[in-house]
Write an enzyme that holds these catalytic residues in place. Structure first.
Site, PDB file in Angstrom:
ATOM      1  N   ASP A   1       0.823  -1.205   0.000  1.00  0.00           N
ATOM      2  CA  ASP A   1       0.000   0.000   0.000  1.00  0.00           C
ATOM      3  C   ASP A   1       0.858   1.256   0.000  1.00  0.00           C
ATOM      4  OD1 ASP A   1       0.904  -0.169   2.599  1.00  0.00           O
ATOM      5  OD2 ASP A   1      -1.081  -0.061   3.533  1.00  0.00           O
ATOM      6  N   SER A   2       2.184   1.079   0.035  1.00  0.00           N
ATOM      7  CA  SER A   2       3.103   2.195  -0.168  1.00  0.00           C
ATOM      8  C   SER A   2       2.901   2.826  -1.539  1.00  0.00           C
ATOM      9  CB  SER A   2       4.554   1.729  -0.024  1.00  0.00           C
ATOM     10  OG  SER A   2       4.808   0.592  -0.838  1.00  0.00           O
TER      11      SER A   2
ATOM     12  N   GLU B   1      -1.114  -5.271   9.116  1.00  0.00           N
ATOM     13  CA  GLU B   1      -0.307  -4.561  10.101  1.00  0.00           C
ATOM     14  C   GLU B   1      -0.982  -4.626  11.459  1.00  0.00           C
ATOM     15  OE1 GLU B   1       1.239  -1.109   6.962  1.00  0.00           O
ATOM     16  OE2 GLU B   1       0.457  -0.538   8.932  1.00  0.00           O
TER      17      GLU B   1
ATOM     18  N   GLU C   1       9.586  -3.858  10.622  1.00  0.00           N
ATOM     19  CA  GLU C   1      10.023  -2.595  10.028  1.00  0.00           C
ATOM     20  C   GLU C   1      10.524  -1.633  11.083  1.00  0.00           C
ATOM     21  OE1 GLU C   1       8.421   0.966   7.061  1.00  0.00           O
ATOM     22  OE2 GLU C   1       7.176  -0.803   7.416  1.00  0.00           O
TER      23      GLU C   1
ATOM     24  N   ASP D   1      -0.795  -6.136   0.375  1.00  0.00           N
ATOM     25  CA  ASP D   1      -1.258  -5.470   1.590  1.00  0.00           C
ATOM     26  C   ASP D   1      -2.766  -5.305   1.601  1.00  0.00           C
ATOM     27  OD1 ASP D   1       1.015  -4.932   3.146  1.00  0.00           O
ATOM     28  OD2 ASP D   1       1.502  -3.145   1.991  1.00  0.00           O
TER      29      ASP D   1
ATOM     30  N   LYS E   1      -1.071  -9.314   3.571  1.00  0.00           N
ATOM     31  CA  LYS E   1      -0.300  -8.806   4.704  1.00  0.00           C
ATOM     32  C   LYS E   1      -1.157  -7.856   5.527  1.00  0.00           C
ATOM     33  CE  LYS E   1       3.240  -5.866   4.209  1.00  0.00           C
ATOM     34  NZ  LYS E   1       2.882  -4.724   5.089  1.00  0.00           N
TER      35      LYS E   1
END
Length: 263
Positions: A45-46, A114, A181, A84, A112
């Site tokens: 999603d970056s 978070e 991270e 993501d 993925k």
């Protein structure tokens, strides 16, 4: 190179063979990543910041993640594709399952998420539905407002202990991979050694089982990069050469070096 799978990455961890992951978002670059022999592609999603020009990852939608996943999936056969789940798409177990299903149908082999132990029930539900999960601890960009910025996480003893507990909880719930991270190298080593699943580092030192970088960062496209980034295009003869240099440096554990590492 045969098709990369979760069991094949687990075997690399068990054999102490570091492997490389690259974040990219489109077919053209994905083909070059595959040609370089990279084991896994993260459709991150970056893209909200790298491709769309936003200040954070928060505006990215599930539909946009599915679109970029389809672009990558159409281009490659061998790398494991991880996508993501974007901000707000997995706040409940049912939302998580529905949106993860969308991304898997778009071509992802894994999603993925978070966050820590609060995700365990969702991970169990995803696994029951046949959806593999990669966890993400440390600096979690979707929580940037809560964290107060893009800062190293886990330096305090209590927070380091909490992160290790979360990592173990995610593994026990069924996560097959874990991204760490921006955490101190000592903590990254402890988590990597404790877990049986592969740990992928970004800003976590060379002690994890794998490394991931955003393609645009390692090619020197991004104007301002983080401490943990190295420009592999510097001195390379082509984009493919830069990708191969990155892969080799990860496998040799010459990257990340001390200057890319937090203490």
């Amino acid at each position: 190179m045969s098709q990369v799978s979760i069991p094949s990455l687990l075997k690399k961890k068990q054999a102490k063979q570091a492997f490389a992951v690259i974040t990219c978002y489109d077919a053209g670059f994905a083909k070059l990543v595959e040609k370089a022999g990279i084991d896994a592609i993260l459709v991150g999603d970056s893209l909200g910041m790298v491709v769309q020009g936003h200040e954070s990852t928060l505006p990215v939608s599930v539909e946009e993640m599915a679109y970029h996943t389809r672009c990558v999936a159409r281009a490659v056969q061998q790398p494991l594709i991880i996508t993501d789940l974007p901000f707000g798409s997995y706040n409940t177990e049912n939302d998580c399952l529905r949106h993860a299903t969308t991304l898997m149908q778009a071509g992802a082999a894994m999603v993925k998420l978070e966050g820590g132990s609060w995700l365990c029930d969702s991970i169990v539900k995803l696994n029951r539905a046949g959806i593999p999960v990669c966890g993400h601890l440390g600096l979690t960009p979707q929580s940037v407002n809560l964290l107060g910025g893009y800062r190293v996480q886990g330096r305090e003893d209590d927070k380091a202990e909490a992160m290790l507990r979360d990592a173990l909880a995610l593994e026990q719930a069924g996560a097959s991979l874990l991204v760490l991270e921006c955490v101190p190298q000592k903590l990254a080593a402890q988590i990597s050694e404790t877990l049986s699943i592969p740990v992928i580092g970004i800003g976590a030192g060379n002690v994890t089982d794998a490394q991931v970088l955003v393609l645009h960062d390692l090619l020197g496209v991004t104007e301002k990069t983080a401490k943990f980034v190295r420009n592999f295009a510097d001195g390379a003869s082509s984009i493919e050469d830069a990708l191969v240099r990155y892969k080799n440096a990860v496998e040799e554990r010459s990257f990340p070096a001390d200057e890319h590492t937090f203490s």
